[in-house]
Design a protein around this motif. Structure first.
Motif, PDB file in Angstrom:
ATOM      1  N   LEU A 196      -5.747 -33.044  35.856  1.00 51.92           N
ATOM      2  CA  LEU A 196      -6.474 -32.032  35.079  1.00 51.92           C
ATOM      3  C   LEU A 196      -6.846 -32.574  33.703  1.00 51.92           C
ATOM      4  O   LEU A 196      -7.992 -32.430  33.243  1.00 51.92           O
ATOM      5  N   LEU A 197      -5.893 -33.224  33.038  1.00 52.28           N
ATOM      6  CA  LEU A 197      -6.152 -33.759  31.704  1.00 52.28           C
ATOM      7  C   LEU A 197      -7.181 -34.888  31.753  1.00 52.28           C
ATOM      8  O   LEU A 197      -8.025 -35.013  30.856  1.00 52.28           O
ATOM      9  N   ALA A 198      -7.112 -35.724  32.798  1.00 52.49           N
ATOM     10  CA  ALA A 198      -8.090 -36.807  32.923  1.00 52.49           C
ATOM     11  C   ALA A 198      -9.496 -36.250  33.127  1.00 52.49           C
ATOM     12  O   ALA A 198     -10.466 -36.727  32.513  1.00 52.49           O
ATOM     13  N   GLY A 199      -9.630 -35.257  33.992  1.00 51.38           N
ATOM     14  CA  GLY A 199     -10.937 -34.646  34.200  1.00 51.38           C
ATOM     15  C   GLY A 199     -11.477 -34.005  32.938  1.00 51.38           C
ATOM     16  O   GLY A 199     -12.670 -34.107  32.629  1.00 51.38           O
ATOM     17  N   LEU A 200     -10.588 -33.349  32.185  1.00 50.25           N
ATOM     18  CA  LEU A 200     -11.003 -32.740  30.919  1.00 50.25           C
ATOM     19  C   LEU A 200     -11.435 -33.808  29.919  1.00 50.25           C
ATOM     20  O   LEU A 200     -12.436 -33.642  29.204  1.00 50.25           O
ATOM     21  N   ALA A 201     -10.701 -34.933  29.886  1.00 49.06           N
ATOM     22  CA  ALA A 201     -11.080 -36.034  28.991  1.00 49.06           C
ATOM     23  C   ALA A 201     -12.460 -36.578  29.357  1.00 49.06           C
ATOM     24  O   ALA A 201     -13.269 -36.898  28.474  1.00 49.06           O
ATOM     25  N   GLY A 202     -12.725 -36.702  30.655  1.00 53.93           N
ATOM     26  CA  GLY A 202     -14.034 -37.187  31.072  1.00 53.93           C
ATOM     27  C   GLY A 202     -15.153 -36.233  30.705  1.00 53.93           C
ATOM     28  O   GLY A 202     -16.226 -36.647  30.267  1.00 53.93           O
ATOM     29  N   TRP A 203     -14.888 -34.944  30.867  1.00 58.93           N
ATOM     30  CA  TRP A 203     -15.905 -33.933  30.550  1.00 58.93           C
ATOM     31  C   TRP A 203     -16.216 -33.917  29.066  1.00 58.93           C
ATOM     32  O   TRP A 203     -17.382 -33.892  28.645  1.00 58.93           O
ATOM     33  N   ILE A 204     -15.150 -33.949  28.227  1.00 62.90           N
ATOM     34  CA  ILE A 204     -15.349 -33.966  26.772  1.00 62.90           C
ATOM     35  C   ILE A 204     -15.959 -35.300  26.343  1.00 62.90           C
ATOM     36  O   ILE A 204     -16.860 -35.350  25.503  1.00 62.90           O
ATOM     37  N   GLY A 205     -15.452 -36.403  26.938  1.00 68.51           N
ATOM     38  CA  GLY A 205     -15.975 -37.714  26.577  1.00 68.51           C
ATOM     39  C   GLY A 205     -17.452 -37.858  26.867  1.00 68.51           C
ATOM     40  O   GLY A 205     -18.185 -38.539  26.136  1.00 68.51           O
ATOM     41  N   ASN A 206     -17.930 -37.214  27.926  1.00 72.53           N
ATOM     42  CA  ASN A 206     -19.353 -37.282  28.259  1.00 72.53           C
ATOM     43  C   ASN A 206     -20.210 -36.655  27.167  1.00 72.53           C
ATOM     44  O   ASN A 206     -21.353 -37.059  26.954  1.00 72.53           O
ATOM     45  N   ARG A 207     -19.641 -35.670  26.463  1.00 67.41           N
ATOM     46  CA  ARG A 207     -20.375 -35.026  25.377  1.00 67.41           C
ATOM     47  C   ARG A 207     -20.348 -35.862  24.098  1.00 67.41           C
ATOM     48  O   ARG A 207     -21.309 -35.874  23.328  1.00 67.41           O
ATOM     49  N   ILE A 208     -19.213 -36.569  23.880  1.00 64.92           N
ATOM     50  CA  ILE A 208     -19.048 -37.315  22.639  1.00 64.92           C
ATOM     51  C   ILE A 208     -19.639 -38.719  22.747  1.00 64.92           C
ATOM     52  O   ILE A 208     -20.360 -39.173  21.864  1.00 64.92           O
ATOM     53  N   ALA A 209     -19.279 -39.422  23.820  1.00 71.81           N
ATOM     54  CA  ALA A 209     -19.731 -40.813  24.018  1.00 71.81           C
ATOM     55  C   ALA A 209     -20.104 -41.004  25.479  1.00 71.81           C
ATOM     56  O   ALA A 209     -19.369 -41.624  26.246  1.00 71.81           O
ATOM     57  N   PRO A 210     -21.251 -40.492  25.886  1.00 70.38           N
ATOM     58  CA  PRO A 210     -21.615 -40.518  27.316  1.00 70.38           C
ATOM     59  C   PRO A 210     -21.693 -41.922  27.904  1.00 70.38           C
ATOM     60  O   PRO A 210     -21.406 -42.106  29.083  1.00 70.38           O
ATOM     61  N   ALA A 211     -22.028 -42.916  27.107  1.00 72.14           N
ATOM     62  CA  ALA A 211     -22.157 -44.276  27.644  1.00 72.14           C
ATOM     63  C   ALA A 211     -20.820 -44.820  28.123  1.00 72.14           C
ATOM     64  O   ALA A 211     -20.761 -45.615  29.059  1.00 72.14           O
ATOM     65  N   LEU A 212     -19.721 -44.399  27.483  1.00 72.70           N
ATOM     66  CA  LEU A 212     -18.402 -44.903  27.855  1.00 72.70           C
ATOM     67  C   LEU A 212     -17.861 -44.246  29.115  1.00 72.70           C
ATOM     68  O   LEU A 212     -17.019 -44.814  29.806  1.00 72.70           O
ATOM     69  N   PHE A 213     -18.339 -43.045  29.412  1.00 70.87           N
ATOM     70  CA  PHE A 213     -17.771 -42.301  30.533  1.00 70.87           C
ATOM     71  C   PHE A 213     -18.686 -42.284  31.754  1.00 70.87           C
ATOM     72  O   PHE A 213     -18.211 -42.361  32.879  1.00 70.87           O
ATOM     73  N   SER A 214     -19.972 -42.220  31.561  1.00 68.35           N
ATOM     74  CA  SER A 214     -20.863 -42.153  32.723  1.00 68.35           C
ATOM     75  C   SER A 214     -20.866 -43.457  33.494  1.00 68.35           C
ATOM     76  O   SER A 214     -21.057 -43.483  34.697  1.00 68.35           O
ATOM     77  N   GLY A 215     -20.603 -44.581  32.832  1.00 66.32           N
ATOM     78  CA  GLY A 215     -20.610 -45.867  33.505  1.00 66.32           C
ATOM     79  C   GLY A 215     -19.451 -46.060  34.441  1.00 66.32           C
ATOM     80  O   GLY A 215     -19.463 -46.955  35.288  1.00 66.32           O
ATOM     81  N   ALA A 216     -18.393 -45.206  34.335  1.00 64.96           N
ATOM     82  CA  ALA A 216     -17.217 -45.379  35.182  1.00 64.96           C
ATOM     83  C   ALA A 216     -17.377 -44.717  36.514  1.00 64.96           C
ATOM     84  O   ALA A 216     -16.663 -45.007  37.447  1.00 64.96           O
ATOM     85  N   ALA A 217     -18.309 -43.793  36.632  1.00 69.28           N
ATOM     86  CA  ALA A 217     -18.467 -43.065  37.882  1.00 69.28           C
ATOM     87  C   ALA A 217     -19.624 -43.658  38.673  1.00 69.28           C
ATOM     88  O   ALA A 217     -20.285 -44.594  38.256  1.00 69.28           O
ATOM     89  N   HIS A 218     -19.873 -43.069  39.832  1.00 71.03           N
ATOM     90  CA  HIS A 218     -20.998 -43.517  40.641  1.00 71.03           C
ATOM     91  C   HIS A 218     -22.278 -42.986  40.003  1.00 71.03           C
ATOM     92  O   HIS A 218     -22.634 -41.834  40.166  1.00 71.03           O
ATOM     93  N   GLY A 219     -22.948 -43.799  39.256  1.00 68.19           N
ATOM     94  CA  GLY A 219     -24.135 -43.352  38.545  1.00 68.19           C
ATOM     95  C   GLY A 219     -25.250 -42.941  39.483  1.00 68.19           C
ATOM     96  O   GLY A 219     -25.439 -43.513  40.547  1.00 68.19           O
ATOM     97  N   LYS A 220     -26.048 -41.997  39.028  1.00 66.54           N
ATOM     98  CA  LYS A 220     -27.124 -41.481  39.866  1.00 66.54           C
ATOM     99  C   LYS A 220     -28.199 -42.530  40.131  1.00 66.54           C
ATOM    100  O   LYS A 220     -28.848 -42.526  41.160  1.00 66.54           O
ATOM    101  N   ASP A 221     -28.346 -43.448  39.166  1.00 68.97           N
ATOM    102  CA  ASP A 221     -29.393 -44.452  39.317  1.00 68.97           C
ATOM    103  C   ASP A 221     -28.827 -45.821  39.671  1.00 68.97           C
ATOM    104  O   ASP A 221     -29.497 -46.838  39.515  1.00 68.97           O
ATOM    105  N   ALA A 222     -27.585 -45.848  40.159  1.00 71.34           N
ATOM    106  CA  ALA A 222     -26.943 -47.144  40.396  1.00 71.34           C
ATOM    107  C   ALA A 222     -27.491 -47.837  41.632  1.00 71.34           C
ATOM    108  O   ALA A 222     -27.385 -49.028  41.764  1.00 71.34           O
ATOM    109  N   VAL A 223     -28.060 -47.093  42.567  1.00 74.15           N
ATOM    110  CA  VAL A 223     -28.540 -47.673  43.818  1.00 74.15           C
ATOM    111  C   VAL A 223     -29.892 -47.074  44.155  1.00 74.15           C
ATOM    112  O   VAL A 223     -30.251 -46.005  43.682  1.00 74.15           O
ATOM    113  N   PRO A 224     -30.702 -47.730  44.967  1.00 74.32           N
ATOM    114  CA  PRO A 224     -31.989 -47.179  45.360  1.00 74.32           C
ATOM    115  C   PRO A 224     -31.810 -45.916  46.188  1.00 74.32           C
ATOM    116  O   PRO A 224     -30.903 -45.831  47.010  1.00 74.32           O
ATOM    117  N   ASP A 225     -32.703 -44.963  45.955  1.00 73.58           N
ATOM    118  CA  ASP A 225     -32.593 -43.675  46.635  1.00 73.58           C
ATOM    119  C   ASP A 225     -33.488 -43.670  47.873  1.00 73.58           C
ATOM    120  O   ASP A 225     -34.594 -43.143  47.855  1.00 73.58           O
TER     121      ASP A 225
END
Length: 481
Positions: free
Chosen positions: A198-227
């Motif tokens: 729960l705390l990790a998910g909350l950190a990711g959600w808040i981190g996306n608002r503060i420093a999105p570049a640091l958090f969005s790169g850790a997940a499966h990005g929407k543009d990471a692969v051809p659609d």
């Protein structure tokens, strides 16, 4: 428009599906779009996946990706990853939940049921057979020697899983810090696993608002692969997937149907046998596990092992590692190791029933409590998740949770290592175990090192490593005796 014209238009829409073209987001080239699979084709594929789904969640997800995205293109890359993101946020086995999700997308509720059942059934049958053999012959010297070797391989497999997930999840220092914080929290501070997630998910959600570049790169990005679109995507564009759109009564209806299906048998057993019976303990404990087992089998096994060994007294410490070794050799999700736990619990507290019958019933009850909720989570949430495709905050929360899971698996690897390599450990407070170095088992240590070299350095597969380690255990027994 006349009825005949409507029929002709509908037939044209269906036959024209295979003539439509999809575009690759990476190269711009066009490829022929696939036709929607029939229900019969879906059943055959899910049966194949259920029989071949060895290698843990990473191998199972890779198998589904190859069969569904690359070879058949029943589902597009982005929709596959979006479904996987949701399943990784859920408690329980993410690979089975992904199968349910895609089965539901393709063929509604019946498709999800078939996909989920066929994903688990072959492995569950094999696991029940292995559990019976273990309970009857586990004390035999040959069997003990086999499992002595298997334990060493399991330790190497857990460490390899930690490294594999870590490479994917720990993309920057922030993610590394989250993983270390999770490890310290569960090992040194005894923080409950669900709270860590729960705390990790909350950190990711808040981190996306503060420093999105640091958090969005850790997940499966929407543009990471051809659609490249799949059959599901084209069906969605044609308006043929009405069941994927949530309605006002969707959530109440699913809750009213699936909560009684899941918890009804557990409550009935409690009413018939009492709160102190092993059946109530099994049903209640694994129903709770179904709610809190985030991060897959590896992430939760340390907690399950502690409860099964210390709280309930169902297993000895080494037997949990034996169970994971059995689960590694069967198709299906690794969480099938819980079936082994439930079998031994009922086998050893059979009461008036024969031990084998009691153990088999305990295994079935464990399966029910563990896997029925998977259908509930998917059927309840999937329509809403389909409406949230491309949500960056959700992806950031997933990235932080995945990083925390790496830390939890570090704890599991340490727990296994202590119990495999050392004959005695002691607690120094706050839940921290340390080895008694004079109790080291040099044979187990050498086998563990050899298994890690085989898997990590020589890239030998999991099943050959398990087989070689088991054989080495037998040879060590012969040499010592």
């Amino acid at each position: 428009m006349s009825a005949q014209a409507s029929e002709e238009k509908g037939a044209s829409d269906k036959t024209g599906a295979s003539d439509k073209m999809a575009t690759s987001g990476k190269t711009g080239e066009t490829v022929e779009a696939p036709a929607a699979p029939s229900f019969r084709e879906g059943v055959k594929l899910w049966a194949k996946i259920g029989l071949l789904s060895f290698g843990g969640p990473a191998g199972q997800i890779a198998l589904m990706h190859r069969e569904l995205v690359e070879e058949r293109r029943w589902i597009g890359e982005q929709r596959f990853l979006h479904a996987l993101n949701y399943c990784m946020l859920l408690p329980g086995p993410e690979a089975q939940q992904l199968a349910i999700y895609i089965g539901w997308l393709l063929h509604r509720t019946i498709g999800g049921l078939v996909a989920g059942i066929l994903f688990v059934a072959p492995g569950a049958l094999v696991m029940l057979t292995l559990s019976i053999l273990y309970a009857l012959y586990g004390d035999a010297p040959l069997v003990e020697a086999l499992f002595f070797g298997v334990k060493a391989a399991v330790l190497a497999i857990v460490i390899e899983a930690m490294i594999r997930i870590g490479r994917r999840a720990l993309k920057n220092r922030v993610m590394v810090l989250i993983a270390l914080a999770a490890f310290i929290a569960i090992y040194a501070l005894n923080v409950p696993f669900p709270l860590i997630i729960l705390l990790a998910g909350l950190a990711g959600w808040i981190g996306n608002r503060i420093a999105p570049a640091l958090f969005s790169g850790a997940a499966h990005g929407k543009d990471a692969v051809p659609d490249i679109k799949g059959a599901v995507d084209l069906m969605f564009e044609r308006g043929e997937l009405a069941h994927t759109r949530p309605t006002r009564w969707h959530a109440p209806r699913i809750i009213a149907i699936w909560l009684p299906i899941w918890l009804g048998p557990v409550l009935l057993i409690w009413a018939l046998t009492g709160s102190a019976s092993v059946w109530t303990e099994i049903g209640g404990f694994f129903s709770v596990m179904a709610v809190v087992t985030f991060g897959g089998a590896y992430a939760v096994l340390a907690y399950v092992a502690q409860a099964a060994v210390e709280s309930f007294g169902w297993l000895a410490p080494g037997e949990m590692v034996d169970g994971l070794g059995l689960a590694e050799t069967t198709p299906g999700p690794l969480i099938l190791v819980l079936q082994f736990v439930g079998f031994l619990a009922a086998f050893r507290q059979s009461g008036s029933l024969s031990p084998l019958l009691a153990g088999s019933l305990g295994a079935m009850l464990t399966l029910w409590a563990t896997f029925t909720p998977c259908f509930f989570w998917i059927f309840l949430g999937a329509p809403y998740i389909e409406a949230l495709r491309g949500n960056k905050a959700l992806s950031a929360a997933l990235g932080a949770i995945t990083a925390a899971v790496v830390g939890v698996i570090m704890n599991l690897a340490l727990w296994f290592g202590l119990h495999v390599i050392f004959g005695e450990v002691r607690n120094i407070g706050l839940g921290m175990d340390v080895p008694v170095f004079s109790s080291i088992d040099w044979g187990a240590a050498l086998l563990s090192c050899a298994a890690m070299i085989a898997i990590l350095k020589l890239k030998i597969g999991m099943l050959p490593t398990l087989g070689g380690s088991a054989l080495a255990g037998v040879l060590l027994l012969a040499a010592s005796g």
